[in-house]
Motif scaffolding. Structure first.
Motif: not given
Length: 636
Positions: A162, A164, A229
């Motif tokens: 995560d 990103t 995302n």
């Protein structure tokens, strides 16, 4: 370094081939209790290869490459000095640079190996070692593929954590490297596996190109997910579309997976009103899904468990694509309806005529030119996709004939989707498909000028939803039952309004006959019944009305109260006592809406129109009730 013809070099190449086979083939057969057995064996071979490379280099010092031929050597290599990725020149790589690239490649394979065995920190270390080694080299046809692969892997690694922004940096660097290389160099680059191939096993230029393009296709695929995302939906859709295009062009795809991805992408286009693109995605999805084949039904008894699973998966994916087609048709009809309805939800004829005049062939030509950059397909599939597209409209329907053409496509896909998502086993999915079918009828009815035919369309909706609603278990499917009850109440209410309009047109101000009155009262009572069932479902097990309504049911509950009040006042009853009873029930429900909004002022915003009318009726109905009471007293 050892010569490509030497026994030592051939032994090293054999070891590399063994490592790849263990990782990519043998590992699929590893037992559940030792899932990484082959991966661990491959790791040992890779470590040995790395040590061999170091030994080769130590034995040679700076004395050259010992006669080793560069894997992708071509006439003119070493002469170009054009700027490449990150400011380094393309071409002109030295033997030392090639040796470094080989060590970097082993670090890459070790990194992937550790990641695949769930040792992420070790995997990251090896992958970063790879980038560090590459950082000392120019970006050349010999190492550009490795540059992209390692950044892809680091992008995946950090996305899985995560992180990103970090993942985005690696993936966008991979994209930049590819684009710059293709602009400045463009020749088929060496594939990483060729670093450890004997001369007779080197790839052809076509094979190198295909592998390099697939590496970049993976970059685009990962970027599509990353942008999704990040909430950059349109950008994600663009990258997804390009990924799908490239997979078809390179003939590197799983038909079912590709088809479902294309169908899913269509929904992104549809929500943006880009129906031409959505239709193209769905047409391609349908055609490509057909390439997956199917086990013949007569062979079902003899098929293996694996074949049976595959056959079931094929049916499921095709049904899911059909559901996407349903959404396409439904959204197309609903958007057209919104464009042409007046303030009370009826067809604005003047607006319709204006839109019909505005539609020109030029608009369609403009759409076609825009489509050129979005086409899917290869020589084998393009004609099939185009043929299917021609059968489905994509312009907003502006009349009943056009709307019916869209409706029929949707209805065909409803039938196909229900064949897999049967009520027995797929309750929720089956009911959602029925609700979409009902919505298709509702949208089509908007375009129908004949009120009698429009009423029959709504009756079809009742026939498909009412049995389901009454048979569903209230304990397990409460939310779905509420949806169905509310929809049935609205359908009956719509039918009553249509029948009343027809009755007034036919009677020409004459009193309604008993048959018509009975029909109107039946529709009115049925609507009130389902609204009341919805309201009762909100009560406690003891039948107590909640003091505060949950946010998700606030508006539906107050609207239901308002509608029930209106329906009781519209029942036609000759007896004064029955009229009084109905008006009192109507008043009670209007008062509930007003009182609830006084007790909970924040609720007023959810039902502004209904509240205003309820306040008005709370003032007017008592006067009408008192008049009826006075009339009763006089008659008595």
């Amino acid at each position: 370094m050892a010569s490509t013809g030497s026994a030592d070099w051939r032994a090293l190449c054999d070891k590399f081939s063994t490592a790849l086979n263990l990782s990519e083939v043998e590992s699929r057969r590893d037992p559940d209790n030792d899932p990484f057995r082959s991966k661990y064996k491959a790791r040992e071979f890779l470590r040995e290869i790395y040590s061999s490379l170091k030994n080769f280099e130590a034995g040679e010092g700076d004395g050259g490459d010992g006669g080793e031929r560069r894997p992708a050597e071509r006439p003119g290599d070493g002469e170009r000095e054009e700027e490449g990725s990150e400011g380094r020149p393309f071409g002109g790589d030295s033997a030392a640079g090639l040796r470094a690239a080989k060590r970097a490649a082993v670090e890459y394979y070790l990194g992937v190996n550790h990641v695949e065995t769930e040792e992420l920190s070790a995997g990251q270390e090896h992958l970063m070692n790879c980038t560090t080694i590459l950082g000392t080299c120019s970006t050349t046809p010999e190492n550009v593929s490795l540059f992209i692969h390692v950044r892809n892997q680091l992008g995946i690694l950090w996305a899985g954590r995560d992180e990103t922004e970090t993942a985005q940096g690696f993936l966008e660097a991979a994209e930049s490297t590819y684009l710059h290389y293709m602009k400045e160099e463009g020749t088929p680059p060496t594939d990483m596996a060729e670093y450890f191939s004997t001369e007779e096993n080197l790839l052809t230029p076509q094979e190198r190109t295909k592998r390099f393009e697939m590496a970049y296709t993976h970059t685009m695929y990962y970027l599509a997910q990353l942008y999704q995302n990040l909430g950059e939906v349109e950008r994600a859709g663009t990258y997804c579309h390009r990924t799908l295009q490239r997979q078809l062009q390179l003939n590197q795809y799983n038909p079912l997976e590709w088809a479902l991805n294309a169908a899913t992408l269509s929904q992104c286009y549809i929500t943006k009103g880009r129906y031409m693109e959505g239709k193209h995605c769905l047409s391609a999805a349908t055609v490509i899904a057909g390439l997956a084949g199917e086990v013949p039904s007569e062979a079902a008894a003899q098929e293996s468990e694996t074949q049976s699973e595959r056959r079931n998966q094929l049916r499921q994916k095709r049904a899911e694509i059909s559901r996407c087609w349903i959404k396409y048709c439904l959204n197309l009809l609903q958007d057209a309806k919104k464009l042409m309805e007046d303030s009370i939800g009826e067809l604005d004829v003047e607006r319709q005529e204006e839109l019909q005049r505005a539609r020109r062939t030029e608009e369609e030509e403009e759409e076609k030119s825009r489509k050129a950059a979005l086409l899917f397909g290869s020589e084998d599939t393009f004609d099939s996709i185009a043929s299917l597209e021609e059968k489905v409209p994509y312009l907003l329907p502006l009349g009943f004939t056009e709307a019916r053409a869209v409706f029929l496509v949707g209805q065909t896909n409803v039938t196909q989707a229900k064949e897999y998502f049967e009520m027995d086993g797929y309750v929720t999915d089956h009911i959602e498909i029925l609700q979409d079918h009902s919505a298709l009828f509702r949208a089509l009815a908007f375009f129908e000028e004949d009120l009698e035919r429009r009423c029959k369309m709504h009756k079809r909706r009742v026939d498909m939803l009412e049995p389901i609603c009454n048979d569903l278990n209230a304990q397990y499917y409460l939310l779905i039952r509420r949806q169905l009850m509310f929809e049935l109440a609205e359908i009956y209410n719509e039918m009553m309004d249509l029948k009343m309009t027809l009755a007034n047109q036919q009677s020409d101000m004459e009193p309604l006959d008993n048959h018509t009155i009975k029909k109107l009262n039946h529709l009115c009572s049925a609507s009130a019944k389902y609204f009341q069932m919805f309201l009762d479902s909100l009560c406690s097990p003891e039948g107590k009305i909640p003091e505060r309504l949950e946010e998700e049911v606030l508006r539906p509950a107050l609207v239901a109260r308002f509608r029930v009040a209106r329906l009781y006042s519209r029942l036609i009853c000759p007896a004064v006592t029955a009229q009084l009873d109905n008006l009192n029930k109507s008043l009670d429900n209007y008062q509930y809406v007003v009182q609830y909004c006084e007790d909970h002022p924040e609720a007023a915003a959810a039902v502004e129109t209904e509240l205003e009318l309820s306040q008005e009726m709370v003032n007017l109905l008592p006067i009408k009730i008192n008049r009826l009471k006075a009339k009763m007293a006089t008659n008595n």
